[in-house]
Design an enzyme around this catalytic site. Structure first.
Site, PDB file in Angstrom:
ATOM      1  N   GLU A   1       0.825  -1.213   0.000  1.00 22.39           N
ATOM      2  CA  GLU A   1       0.000   0.000   0.000  1.00 22.39           C
ATOM      3  C   GLU A   1       0.859   1.264   0.000  1.00 22.39           C
ATOM      4  OE1 GLU A   1      -2.720  -0.691   3.307  1.00 22.39           O
ATOM      5  OE2 GLU A   1      -4.010  -1.872   1.990  1.00 22.39           O
TER       6      GLU A   1
ATOM      7  N   ASP B   1      -8.323  -9.025   3.471  1.00 22.32           N
ATOM      8  CA  ASP B   1      -8.100  -7.918   4.400  1.00 22.32           C
ATOM      9  C   ASP B   1      -9.211  -7.817   5.433  1.00 22.32           C
ATOM     10  OD1 ASP B   1      -7.131  -5.681   5.586  1.00 22.32           O
ATOM     11  OD2 ASP B   1      -7.522  -4.309   3.937  1.00 22.32           O
TER      12      ASP B   1
ATOM     13  N   GLU C   1     -13.005  -2.443  11.385  1.00 24.30           N
ATOM     14  CA  GLU C   1     -12.879  -1.690  10.132  1.00 24.30           C
ATOM     15  C   GLU C   1     -13.932  -2.085   9.092  1.00 24.30           C
ATOM     16  OE1 GLU C   1      -9.003  -2.015   8.340  1.00 24.30           O
ATOM     17  OE2 GLU C   1      -9.678  -1.043   6.489  1.00 24.30           O
TER      18      GLU C   1
END
Ligand code: GCV
Length: 847
Positions: free
Chosen positions: A299, A378, A406
């Protein structure tokens, strides 16, 4: 008689509501009075003796004496009954009859023993941490009102590494933090007041967590500058009495960024020297420093690929610098290319970690631990266990979990993650007989001495740490599972509830049931059959955003089109991902007919008409599960309401408010997904629900004054793809003439609560104000979309034909009092969405 009975009931139901509760004590909120009462009931000793000294033992003594005022610290063993804290070697010296079974490391033994005519309650630790863990366990048992008169329990942790990871930035913000600002940092330095950091360490210690990395894995190199070290020393100092070792996330480019070198090439001798010098400096000031966490080549973070070096090259140079001091290096396996070509049917982000790390097996220093996210993508609500767990026989491994929600509702939705983590930990990789993930990450399968757990937690300055009062069950459960992954979800739910809310069996049973169902409820309304959470992948990962995952390089694709859905990851014609598992697991996933329904769309691309094992088509499952999920979210509200008066009002109402919000947002999710797939597939819902909301009145079809219609993006996040917004200062209004039967109704107003202003709304019937409210939440967007769509429900309104129902909106800041629709349902049918926090008697409109 009747009157009397109801008085008694009212009295009883209010008795427990006497304490003001903020949630700040977490599961350690059992009161001194509670412990001390049981202490007396059970005639426990009034002396505590410690064989040994030190900060951690002091903490244990303090826990005991502050909870039991009658308990006095005594420096001598004497010859009367006592509670005795001792390390294994000291206990054995004092009580030679204790030969076998003494704990080592962080383990403990709770043991009662008669010795020279006196009874001793021994809390024996393999080390000081073990004594502290034994003490917390002993107190928890008393708080749960369990019998402690005859003890003989040895507990050893499953793995040596049991860490928490915070994604805190030096400016005080937290990446994916949903409960306020950092408890560690503000304005680029460590906070002056570290009270919360110390309280956090106490909570972590009470569940056996022994290390904490305090900064974001997207690490700011400044944490390794020599000027910053004194700041870190302060945090280590407040952690130390709780046996929590400080760890840091570090950036691989630090030798350049703060070291002034021209390169961070891991094979450059100057770079190696820099890491050594840096580690030596840290250990000179923080001798119990735990080590580093590294995110690299991921990332946009710098990494060894810049110098054509491998992860092993990069990590070993740092590991060698830590090794003489006993430090550990956690290297994150979350390495992938986020510029994949989505048109390439063979491209697959799920393959990345295995493809990258498997060839490096055996090349890492022995103080390196590969930290692997539980699934290959993820932190999704549904994923298979990562195949990498089964592929690194010669490498230390840890599992990375995520307490911060998240992708699972960001602590606005109730999602108890323990059952999901249990599925991961129990999953048999079949690499060498029976080899569940939990035994791999405890080091047992390949006899590794370093192994374990790290979880992203992201507590913040909010009084209750994680925002949602029930979210702390995930932190508690994480610690408990890291200690003992064989515990059941039921055990953990019930322990946490008892410690958090007390022992009333109704509270324990109801709360545990809600917790245990919450994950599957969330999955039901947010995405089907392993297609992942259908959220806004490129945005805040919160509300629905079905197409956001496609047409980009992030690789979280579900590949839904007009014919079908799912990623083909087969070896035969797909990306080959399934081939990364052992043959037995391949056999489970590769043949379409074997693949379990809950992972079908993760592994295969199928037409909407494909029949599941449960004998319904994929499209019908999508409709059914989303309607069911939203109804179940409303059921959570009803369950919780049964607890009114059985716990404190503060936590009762705060939880109710969040559950009601969740129920409203579950409808947003349901509608977005059902309508999107309905339009895309063109296949009707067998039960006729999709596309038909007979109780709903679209704002754009109402009589508008000042309001103008507007298209919402993505279209599926607003009913009919449209809303209305108030241009100018307002007030604007949207009215409709009620044309149904006389009766009592609930009215739900669906509006958008943007984070750049506070609009005010009022619901009126025949121009009489019924209720008004402000859109003042802090949802993660300043646009009308699935993140901001919110429902306000007002119950029990008497309506007759011809009544005019009106919503008035007054914009505030950048928020134009947006309105999506009004839904009028017969009273008592399940209400979804926020109701006023106080009980309001039914409103009768003038007839
Ligand atoms: C810290 C996900 C999150 C990122 C996070 C990353 C990681 O992509 O969205 O915020 O970065 O995981 O785990 O490194």
């Amino acid at each position: 008689m009747r009157y009397f009975a109801s008085l008694v009931l009212v009295f009883l139901s209010f008795v427990p509501c006497v304490y003001a509760e903020t949630g700040r004590e977490g599961w350690l909120r059992y009161s001194a009075r509670q412990i001390s009462t049981k202490w007396k009931e059970d005639s426990l000793p009034n002396r505590v003796v410690a064989l040994g000294a030190g900060d951690v033992i002091e903490s244990a003594i303090h826990e005991l004496t502050s909870d039991v005022p009658e308990l006095q610290f005594s420096s001598k063993i004497g010859n009367s009954s006592a509670l005795l804290l001792a390390r294994s070697e000291d206990a054995q010296r004092m009580f030679p009859e204790l030969r076998a079974g003494l704990p080592s490391g962080d383990g403990f033994w709770l043991k009662t023993i008669e010795h020279h005519g006196s009874k001793y309650w021994l809390i024996i630790g393999g080390n000081d941490r073990g004594i502290l863990y034994g003490t917390f366990t002993f107190l928890a048992r008393i708080a749960e009102r369990r019998d402690v008169s005859d003890l003989d329990d040895v507990e050893n942790p499953s793995a040596p590494i049991r860490w928490a990871s915070q994604w805190d930035n030096l400016d005080g913000s937290i990446e994916r933090g949903y409960a306020g600002r950092s408890i560690f940092f503000e304005n680029g330095i460590v906070r002056e007041d570290l009270t919360r950091a110390s309280e956090y360490a106490r909570l972590l210690a009470s569940i056996g967590i022994n290390g904490c990395a305090i900064n974001n894995v997207n690490a700011d190199p400044r944490v390794l500058s020599s000027e910053f070290l004194p700041q870190l020393v302060r945090v280590a100092d407040v952690f130390r009495p709780w046996g929590v070792k400080l760890a840091l996330s570090v950036d691989l480019s630090s030798p350049v960024a703060v070291g002034g070198l021209k390169t961070f090439d891991p094979l450059d001798p100057e770079v190696a020297q820099w890491w050594k010098k840096t580690a030596d400096h840290i250990y000179a000031r923080i001798p119990d420093f735990a080590g580093f966490v590294v995110k690299a080549d991921s990332e946009g973070r710098s990494g060894p690929s810049q110098y054509h070096r491998t992860a092993a090259d990069a990590v070993n140079v740092i590991a060698r610098a830590l090794k003489p001091h006993g430090g550990v290096l956690m290297y994150r396996a979350f390495v992938y290319n986020h510029h994949l070509d989505w048109r390439d049917m063979k491209a697959d982000r799920a393959r990345a970690a295995y493809d990258y790390f498997h060839p490096l097996d055996g090349q890492f220093e022995d103080n390196v631990v590969l930290q692997i996210k539980y699934g290959p993508i993820d932190f999704q609500a549904v994923e298979p266990a990562s195949p990498l767990f089964g592929a690194m026989q010669h490498t230390n491994e840890a599992i990375e979990l995520q307490v911060t929600q998240e992708y699972t509702g960001q602590q606005r939705h109730l999602v108890f993650l323990i059952p999901m983590w249990k599925e991961m930990l129990d999953f048999d990789m079949h690499v060498q007989g029976v080899t569940p993930v939990k035994e791999i990450v405890s080091g047992k399968v390949w006899h590794r001495s370093l192994a374990g757990f790290n979880a992203v937690v992201n507590v913040g300055l909010d009084e209750n740490w994680l925002g949602h009062p029930l979210a702390m069950a995930n932190l508690y459960g994480y610690g408990r599972l890291a200690w003992n992954p064989d515990l059941t979800s039921e055990q953990i739910a019930s322990e946490w509830t008892q410690l958090t809310f007390g022992n009333d069996p109704r509270v324990v049973a109801t709360t545990s049931t809600m917790l245990l169902h919450s994950w599957s409820i969330y999955v039901n309304y947010t995405g089907p059959l392993g297609a992942q959470t259908l959220t806004d992948i490129t945005g805040p990962h919160y509300g629905p955003g079905i197409e956001s995952s496609e047409n980009n390089g992030w690789g979280q694709w579900h590949r839904a089109d007009q014919q079908g859905i799912g990623m083909d990851r087969t070896m035969a014609i797909g990306t080959g991902y399934i081939g990364q598992y052992s043959p037995a697991v391949q056999q489970l996933y590769e043949p379409l007919t074997n693949c379990p329904d809950n992972l079908l769309l993760f592994m295969h691309h199928v037409p909407y008409t494909y029949k599941l094992h449960q004998n319904k088509t994929v499209i019908q499952y999508i409709y059914d599960s989303h309607y069911e999920g939203a109804a179940q979210a409303a059921w959570l509200v009803a369950q919780w309401k049964m607890l009114k008066g059985l716990l404190d009002d503060e936590r009762y109402y705060e939880t109710l408010r969040r559950l009601e919000y969740q129920a409203g947002h579950a409808v947003v999710w349901r509608d977005a997904i059902v309508n999107w797939f309905h339009r895309e597939s063109g296949i009707e819902d067998e039960l006729g629900r999709a596309g038909h909301d007979s109780n709903r009145i679209e704002a754009e079809t109402m009589q508008l004054s000042g309001y103008t219609p507007v298209d919402v993006t993505p279209w599926e996040t607003a009913s009919g793809g449209k809303a209305v917004q108030c241009v100018g200062q307002g007030p604007c209004s949207a009215s409709v003439k009620f044309d149904r039967m006389t009766g009592r109704y609930d009215i739900a107003v669906q509006y958008f609560d943007l984070n750049d202003g506070v609009s005010h709304y009022e619901l009126l019937v025949n121009d009489r104000g019924i209720v008004s409210w402000a859109a003042d939440d802090h949802l993660p967007s300043d646009k009308m979309n699935g993140h901001t769509s919110t429902r306000f429900t007002f119950a029990n309104i008497d309506l007759k034909p011809g009544d005019v129902v009106k919503i008035e909106g007054v914009p505030g800041g950048g928020e134009p009092a947006p309105l999506d629709y009004v839904e009028i349902t017969p009273a008592g049918s399940i209400t979804l969405g926020i109701t006023p926090a106080i009980d309001v008697p039914p409103v009768s409109t003038p007839h």
